[in-house]
Design an enzyme around this catalytic site. Structure first.
Site, short mmCIF file in Angstrom:
data_model
loop_
_atom_site.label_atom_id
_atom_site.label_comp_id
_atom_site.label_asym_id
_atom_site.label_seq_id
_atom_site.Cartn_x
_atom_site.Cartn_y
_atom_site.Cartn_z
CE1 TYR A 1 58.12 129.88 -49.22
CE2 TYR A 1 58.51 130.47 -51.40
CZ TYR A 1 57.85 130.48 -50.65
OH TYR A 1 56.87 131.52 -50.54
CE LYS B 1 60.71 133.10 -50.20
NZ LYS B 1 59.16 133.57 -50.44
CG LEU C 1 59.53 137.08 -46.39
CD1 LEU C 1 60.03 135.72 -45.33
CD2 LEU C 1 59.30 136.63 -47.85
CD GLU D 1 53.98 139.26 -45.65
OE1 GLU D 1 55.08 139.44 -46.29
OE2 GLU D 1 54.06 138.56 -44.53
N1 PLP Z 1 55.88 138.35 -48.65
C1 PLP Z 1 55.46 137.17 -48.70
C2 PLP Z 1 54.11 136.52 -48.08
C3 PLP Z 1 56.18 136.44 -49.91
O1 PLP Z 1 55.75 135.08 -50.02
C4 PLP Z 1 57.08 137.04 -50.77
C5 PLP Z 1 57.78 136.36 -51.72
O2 PLP Z 1 57.56 135.35 -52.25
C6 PLP Z 1 57.36 138.65 -50.35
C7 PLP Z 1 56.65 139.22 -49.28
C8 PLP Z 1 58.48 139.18 -51.04
O3 PLP Z 1 59.62 138.75 -51.02
P1 PLP Z 1 60.98 138.99 -51.94
O4 PLP Z 1 61.05 140.35 -52.34
O5 PLP Z 1 62.02 138.22 -51.23
O6 PLP Z 1 60.70 137.96 -53.04
#
Ligand code: PLP
Length: 282
Positions: A30, A146, A204, A179
């Site tokens: 996603y 993701k 991520l 994270e």
């Molecule tokens: N880390 C995780 C586990 C996430 O689910 C998300 C966003 O959904 C992020 C980091 C941040 O990613 P982004 O800045 O691309 O939204």
């Protein structure tokens, strides 16, 4: 309205088949993009990451990028989204339940939805900051993909909620923060150095994280990609999280202990203010 496998349908009728592999196996990926003033923020980067997630899992892209982009825009318009998010989900499609991949001609599933978020509420939240708790990082070894397989993230977020916090930070076996359950984690050290973990396979690679690194650089701040422990968090002047849905969100407390003076830090607040000067809007 949502886009579901080729059709726009009312949200209440937006359903997928019981044998969709996303439903059966979490066999899908996603993306979430911020929508601001009706435009999509950093669409190119999000679609690049979607492409990467799909290819890591060997799921066929459901359609061309241009077509996907049109559907995102249509969904935003149909839902009259000004400030909010657009959500895309691609699964390996519908097939008789069997763990191994279905026949190669199986059509990938595609769902797109969009909704407004509470702009004023989010700004108020950012002005106050959020509390964070920590949980052990017991996820699989590829959180860089993701995927819609988010059970540890769900449990972490619930643990946070039950302790009066908004986010949970995962901590790995070596004692380093990896994270957040749905965000990337950052600190500002006592020497004013902005620190976040390197985006290896352990986290991520957030799009907000990538864009913010550029903003940090342009602001002339010291920056380091480096893992940090909870002890370092408690010694930090500031902490914050980043995600497309929250941009830069200050953290004022971790595990019940105040960070800095216990209110949103000036660097986090400044980065939130300047963030959109560095994004692409389409
Ligand atoms: N880390 C995780 C586990 C996430 O689910 C998300 C966003 O959904 C992020 C980091 C941040 O990613 P982004 O800045 O691309 O939204």
């Amino acid at each position: 309205m949502a886009y579901v496998n080729g059709r726009y349908v009312p949200h209440s009728a937006a359903v997928v088949h019981v044998e969709d592999r996303g439903y059966q196996f979490s066999d899908g990926v996603y993306e979430v993009c911020e929508v601001r003033g009706g435009g999509v923020i950093d669409e190119r980067r999000h679609l690049d990451r979607l492409q990467r997630s799909l290819s890591e899992l060997r799921i066929r892209p459901p359609m061309s990028r241009a077509a996907l982009s049109v559907i995102m825009r249509e969904t935003i318009l149909k839902n009259r989204v000004g400030n909010g998010i657009v959500y895309l989900q691609v699964t390996r499609g519908v097939a008789r339940r069997d763990h191994a991949f279905p026949p190669p001609d199986t059509v990938p599933g595609l769902v797109v939805s969009a909704r407004n978020t509470d702009f004023v509420g989010n700004e108020k939240l950012a002005a106050a900051g959020i509390a964070v708790v920590t949980v052990p990082d017991d996820r699989w070894a590829r959180p860089d993909i993701k995927t819609i397989s988010l059970l540890p993230n769900v449990l972490a977020k619930q643990a946070a909620r039950e302790q009066g916090a908004r986010e949970a930070w995962f901590v790995d076996r070596q004692g380093y923060v990896t994270e957040g359950a749905s965000t990337n984690a950052w600190i500002v050290t006592s020497e004013d150095r902005v620190v976040t973990r390197a985006a290896d396979r352990g986290i991520l690679r957030g799009i907000t994280r990538t864009v913010l690194m550029e903003a940090i650089n342009r602001q002339g701040l010291q920056f380091e990609e480096c893992p940090f422990t909870l002890e370092e968090v408690f010694r930090a002047k500031e902490a914050f999280v980043t995600a497309a849905s929250q941009v830069v969100m200050p953290v004022f407390r971790v595990n019940g202990r105040c960070i800095g003076n216990g209110s949103p830090g000036p660097i986090a607040q400044m980065l939130r203010r300047v963030f959109h000067n560095h994004t692409e809007r389409s």
